[in-house]
Motif scaffolding. Sequence first.
Motif, PDB file in Angstrom:
ATOM      1  N   ARG A   1       0.832  -1.203   0.000  1.00 34.30           N
ATOM      2  CA  ARG A   1       0.000   0.000   0.000  1.00 34.30           C
ATOM      3  C   ARG A   1       0.866   1.253   0.000  1.00 34.30           C
ATOM      4  O   ARG A   1       0.518   2.255  -0.638  1.00 34.30           O
ATOM      5  N   SER A  26       1.029  -6.692  -7.503  1.00 33.40           N
ATOM      6  CA  SER A  26       0.501  -5.373  -7.151  1.00 33.40           C
ATOM      7  C   SER A  26       0.900  -4.272  -8.130  1.00 33.40           C
ATOM      8  O   SER A  26       0.267  -3.215  -8.160  1.00 33.40           O
ATOM      9  N   TYR A  80      -7.720  -6.182  -7.346  1.00 40.19           N
ATOM     10  CA  TYR A  80      -7.493  -5.014  -6.507  1.00 40.19           C
ATOM     11  C   TYR A  80      -8.596  -3.984  -6.760  1.00 40.19           C
ATOM     12  O   TYR A  80      -9.150  -3.918  -7.858  1.00 40.19           O
ATOM     13  N   CYS A 136      -4.884  -8.211 -11.634  1.00 37.05           N
ATOM     14  CA  CYS A 136      -3.428  -8.045 -11.577  1.00 37.05           C
ATOM     15  C   CYS A 136      -2.700  -9.382 -11.497  1.00 37.05           C
ATOM     16  O   CYS A 136      -3.229 -10.362 -10.971  1.00 37.05           O
ATOM     17  N   GLN A 163      -5.595 -12.246  -8.909  1.00 33.93           N
ATOM     18  CA  GLN A 163      -5.614 -11.192  -7.902  1.00 33.93           C
ATOM     19  C   GLN A 163      -6.479 -10.030  -8.390  1.00 33.93           C
ATOM     20  O   GLN A 163      -6.301  -9.541  -9.499  1.00 33.93           O
ATOM     21  N   GLU A 209      -9.166  -3.733 -10.713  1.00 33.26           N
ATOM     22  CA  GLU A 209      -7.933  -4.106 -11.402  1.00 33.26           C
ATOM     23  C   GLU A 209      -7.681  -5.610 -11.283  1.00 33.26           C
ATOM     24  O   GLU A 209      -7.648  -6.154 -10.175  1.00 33.26           O
ATOM     25  N   LYS A 253      -9.309   0.129  -6.663  1.00 33.38           N
ATOM     26  CA  LYS A 253      -8.676   1.442  -6.643  1.00 33.38           C
ATOM     27  C   LYS A 253      -9.760   2.515  -6.558  1.00 33.38           C
ATOM     28  O   LYS A 253     -10.504   2.723  -7.527  1.00 33.38           O
ATOM     29  N   HIS A 288      -4.422   1.464  -4.161  1.00 36.00           N
ATOM     30  CA  HIS A 288      -5.319   0.332  -4.379  1.00 36.00           C
ATOM     31  C   HIS A 288      -5.049  -0.713  -3.301  1.00 36.00           C
ATOM     32  O   HIS A 288      -4.038  -0.659  -2.612  1.00 36.00           O
ATOM     33  N   GLU A 289      -5.985  -1.658  -3.173  1.00 37.09           N
ATOM     34  CA  GLU A 289      -5.837  -2.715  -2.181  1.00 37.09           C
ATOM     35  C   GLU A 289      -6.323  -4.042  -2.754  1.00 37.09           C
ATOM     36  O   GLU A 289      -7.302  -4.085  -3.505  1.00 37.09           O
ATOM     37  N   LEU A 290      -5.620  -5.106  -2.390  1.00 36.00           N
ATOM     38  CA  LEU A 290      -6.033  -6.446  -2.788  1.00 36.00           C
ATOM     39  C   LEU A 290      -7.311  -6.811  -2.040  1.00 36.00           C
ATOM     40  O   LEU A 290      -7.356  -6.805  -0.818  1.00 36.00           O
ATOM     41  N   LYS A 291      -8.368  -7.146  -2.803  1.00 34.11           N
ATOM     42  CA  LYS A 291      -9.656  -7.434  -2.183  1.00 34.11           C
ATOM     43  C   LYS A 291     -10.174  -8.842  -2.482  1.00 34.11           C
ATOM     44  O   LYS A 291     -11.160  -9.275  -1.877  1.00 34.11           O
TER      45      LYS A 291
END
Length: 220
Positions: free
Chosen positions: A78, A201, A136, A198, A134, A196, A138, A149-152
Motif C-alpha cells: 500500500r 501489485s 485489486y 493483476c 488477484q 484491477e 482502486k 489500491h488494495e487487494l480485495k
Amino acid sequence: MDFKFSSWLPNVVSLTEAWYPGMEGGTAVANILFGKTNPSGRMPFTWPKKLEDAPSYKFGYQDNDNVLYTEGLKVGYRYFDTAQVEPEFTFGYGLSYTTFDYRNLHLRKTGATIVSGSVEVHNTGSRDGSELVQVYVKPLRPSVERPQHELKWFKKVFVPAGKSVRVEFELDKEAFSFYDVRLGNWRVDAREYEIELCRDSRNVIKSSRMVLDSESNLKN
C-alpha cells in the motif's frame, strides 16, 4: 537482512527463495529445480531494494521505552504503490514454467455496493500449472486519504496446458468500505472505482471502472 541485490542479481540466471521448507524442503526444491514440479508461489510481502525504502524505516520511531509506527494505512505494498517507490520484488510476484493469459473480463453491479465479475484464465504454455488470480480495488477521488489500491480478492486456480478455466468472483461492500472516524463506523463512498485484475501489485493486466451510486453507512 541484506536487501541489496543490485550488485549481483542482474548477473544470475535464476533465484529461488524457499522460505521455511521443513523436513522435506530439500526434496520439494529439487523437484522444482529439475522441472518435476511447476512452482506457483507468490511473494507475501513487498521486498524493497534497500531497507531505507521500507515504510517501517521511514515512518517508524523507537527509544528505550516505545516503538511507534506512524505509517497508518500505508503498510507494505500500500505504501510502495501509493508512493511509487520501486521495489526489488513486488507483493504477489512469482514465476512459473508456463504462461497465462487473461481473457474476457466481465463486471456487473449486483447491488448498490456489490460488484460481481468473471474472467477466463488461459494456460498458453506447454506445462500444467497454477495461477493466482488477484483483484485489486482502486478508489478514484476518495473523500479521505486512502492507499492507491488494495487487494480485495484472490484465488489460486489449476489450469492444464492449453486449457482455460473460468473464474468468478464477488466484491461486496467490505471491498469498497473504509472506517470513518467521524461516524465511528464503516462507510462506502458513492464514487467511481477501478477494478484491477493483476498478476502482482504493480502488474495490472486488465481494469474496468464501476460507479457505486449510493453511500452506505455499514453497521458493525
